[in-house]
Design an enzyme around this catalytic site. Structure first.
Site, PDB file in Angstrom:
ATOM      1  N   ARG A  24       0.858  -1.186   0.000  1.00  0.00           N
ATOM      2  CA  ARG A  24       0.000   0.000   0.000  1.00  0.00           C
ATOM      3  C   ARG A  24       0.894   1.236   0.000  1.00  0.00           C
ATOM      4  NH1 ARG A  24      -2.607   3.063   4.814  1.00  0.00           N
ATOM      5  NH2 ARG A  24      -3.745   4.605   3.609  1.00  0.00           N
TER       6      ARG A  24
ATOM      7  N   HIS B 106      -2.702  11.030   0.816  1.00  0.00           N
ATOM      8  CA  HIS B 106      -2.115  10.802   2.144  1.00  0.00           C
ATOM      9  C   HIS B 106      -1.397  12.092   2.543  1.00  0.00           C
ATOM     10  CE1 HIS B 106      -0.665   7.386   4.978  1.00  0.00           C
ATOM     11  NE2 HIS B 106      -0.273   8.523   5.530  1.00  0.00           N
TER      12      HIS B 106
ATOM     13  N   GLU C 228      -7.150   8.645   6.409  1.00  0.00           N
ATOM     14  CA  GLU C 228      -7.360   9.328   7.689  1.00  0.00           C
ATOM     15  C   GLU C 228      -7.836  10.775   7.545  1.00  0.00           C
ATOM     16  OE1 GLU C 228      -3.805   8.873  10.024  1.00  0.00           O
ATOM     17  OE2 GLU C 228      -3.947   6.698  10.070  1.00  0.00           O
TER      18      GLU C 228
ATOM     19  N   ASN D  14      -7.295   1.939  10.184  1.00  0.00           N
ATOM     20  CA  ASN D  14      -5.980   2.103  10.803  1.00  0.00           C
ATOM     21  C   ASN D  14      -6.196   2.088  12.305  1.00  0.00           C
ATOM     22  OD1 ASN D  14      -5.106   2.461   8.207  1.00  0.00           O
ATOM     23  ND2 ASN D  14      -4.501   4.610   8.463  1.00  0.00           N
TER      24      ASN D  14
ATOM     25  N   TYR E 192      -4.128   1.911  16.044  1.00  0.00           N
ATOM     26  CA  TYR E 192      -2.861   1.947  16.781  1.00  0.00           C
ATOM     27  C   TYR E 192      -3.055   1.805  18.283  1.00  0.00           C
ATOM     28  CZ  TYR E 192      -0.449   3.296  12.532  1.00  0.00           C
ATOM     29  OH  TYR E 192       0.076   3.292  11.258  1.00  0.00           O
TER      30      TYR E 192
ATOM     31  N   GLU F 166      -3.438  -0.059   8.246  1.00  0.00           N
ATOM     32  CA  GLU F 166      -2.242   0.290   9.026  1.00  0.00           C
ATOM     33  C   GLU F 166      -2.368  -0.250  10.433  1.00  0.00           C
ATOM     34  OE1 GLU F 166      -1.127   4.433   9.277  1.00  0.00           O
ATOM     35  OE2 GLU F 166      -1.629   4.749   7.168  1.00  0.00           O
TER      36      GLU F 166
END
Ligand code: IFM
Length: 451
Positions: free
Chosen positions: A77, A121, A166, A298, A300, A358
């Site tokens: 990606r 991005h 995002e 994504n 985290y 991600e």
């Protein structure tokens, strides 16, 4: 731990982004982006770091494909730099920019690696920021022009498209918190930007489908699992506020629920919508719900929210829980959140497919005297998150792939090069690439489709 095997059609990959790895910031006709401007402004990025050279991927892309092959990667990606394609954001196309990505895509396909392309991005052409950036509706129109140019050129070979990465970060870290480009601190600007980002996504989806027959099209959201710090009612509301700010403000309109009523009311009360929702025009909310094939998640860390900051601003409500395991970025390691967010997205919104676009961690471990990088903490982080994702699949979540962030250490935005998320070490002075132990472990996971 018992053996874990993923479904046969599961895709394993790594992710990167143009500004974070490419360098060549002013080569071959590329125009300036807002990140060039921001990083060249003293005081904006830690240590004055810039993406001018970064990992020099623009020149080393062939070597990087070999690296991916050596790690068994099935998919890669990456994002396209808008100002490399349209230096002024719209109008004149830069053929050298298109050629670069065309060569990259061909090289990946020859190596048997599936390209997943992100269109945006964060490196907006500066020329568009000069006209108001994402707060200006015309930027959404320019995005569609850009999506059209790129997909007409690559759509025969690229069959996985991600419109945005995002949008919360773009809208709010860039225009409200101000720690990302363009560095503004203005709620009304951020809220208008968030709408135009979603609108541009909705408008681009049919264009991508038209130019790339048979392609899968989606969007990637950064997600958090928001939890109250205590059982008190005020902390409950703080957590709900964070969830509305980061998750629901984007997911609800994408899946046909319009903007969440509690957040609209809160933003009105706080004075963040002086002109109401005047940036929404007839038909916009329908356009935003354009049918997609997947949602990119994504994930985290979680957010433990408390009310003690005394602020209405949800961006200030994160408190690091005491005595918990954290990464070198001080982000709590919370693998259960992977399971929780996947189940929540699946059962609440029902996207046809989900990819983890991600997940990863910043740890600074570097080469030892033998040139090996023993990053056991990253391997442990990934193993626990993979296991949580597997649990979600067992619970019925249609998770189809996983992209580790990141293939290599790179420019971590406002943190510059001080945070290292790569499974491959980058020696910045020489550009040398050294697969860390986590990369060698990941290679075996991919070979076994589990661990
Ligand atoms: O490096 C970023 C990436 O660009 C977007 N998602 C989060 C990563 C780590 O902060």
């Amino acid at each position: 731990m018992t053996n874990i095997t993923f479904p046969n059609d599961f895709t394993w990959g790594c992710a990167t982004a143009s500004y974070q790895i490419e360098g060549a910031w002013n080569e071959d006709g590329k125009g300036p982006s807002i990140w060039d401007t921001f990083s060249h402004t003293p005081g904006r990025v830690k240590n004055g770091d810039t993406g001018d050279v970064a990992c020099d991927h623009y020149h080393r892309w062939a070597e990087d494909i070999k690296l991916m092959t050596s790690l068994n990667l099935q998919a890669y990606r990456f994002s396209i730099s808008w100002p490399r394609i349209l230096p002024q954001g719209r109008g004149q196309v830069n053929p050298a920019g298109l050629d670069f990505y065309s060569r990259l895509v061909d090289g990946l396909l020859e190596a048997g690696i599936t390209p997943f392309v992100t269109l945006y991005h964060w490196d907006l052409p500066q020329a568009l920021q000069d006209e108001g950036g994402w707060a200006n509706r015309a930027t959404a129109e320019a995005f569609v022009e850009y999506a059209n140019v790129v997909s007409r050129h690559l759509g025969d070979r690229v069959k996985h498209w991600i419109t945005h990465n995002e949008p919360w970060v773009v809208a709010f870290l860039g225009n409200q918190v101000g720690i990302h480009a363009p560095g503004l601190q203005d709620w009304p600007t951020a809220l208008a930007a968030s709408h135009h980002l979603l609108l541009s996504h909705g408008w681009a989806v049919p264009v991508l489908r038209e130019n790339s027959p048979g392609a899968e099209v989606g969007i990637t959201l950064n997600t958090t699992v928001a939890m109250p710090a205590t059982g008190s009612a005020v902390d409950y509301h703080a957590a709900r506020d964070v969830d509305g700010y980061m998750n629901r403000w984007f997911m609800d309109p994408l899946y046909g629920r319009r903007y969440p009523a509690d957040m609209v009311a809160a933003y009105r009360e706080r004075g963040y919508l002086p002109n109401g929702l005047s940036f929404i025009r007839d038909g916009d909310l329908e356009d935003i719900t354009a049918q997609t094939d997947f949602l990119g998640i994504n994930y985290y860390t979680r957010t433990v929210a408390d009310e003690s900051t005394g602020s209405d601003d949800p961006s200030t409500r994160r408190i690091p829980p005491a005595d918990t395991e954290v990464t070198d970025f001080d982000w709590e390691v919370y693998p259960d959140g992977m399971f929780e967010i996947l189940c929540r997205v699946h059962f609440d919104y029902r996207p046809p497919k989900i990819y983890i676009t991600e997940n990863g961690a910043s740890y600074s471990d570097g080469p030892d005297e033998n040139g090996r990088v023993h990053d056991e903490r990253r391997t442990s982080f990934l193993r626990r998150h993979f296991a949580a994702a597997h649990r979600a699949i067992e619970a019925g979540v249609p998770l189809k792939g996983y992209f580790v962030w990141s293939l290599m250490d790179n420019f971590e935005w406002a943190e510059g090069y001080s945070q290292r998320f790569g499974i491959v070490w980058i020696d910045y002075p020489t550009g040398q690439r050294i697969p860390k132990d986590s990369a060698l472990w990941y290679k075996e996971v991919i070979a076994a489709n589990g661990f």
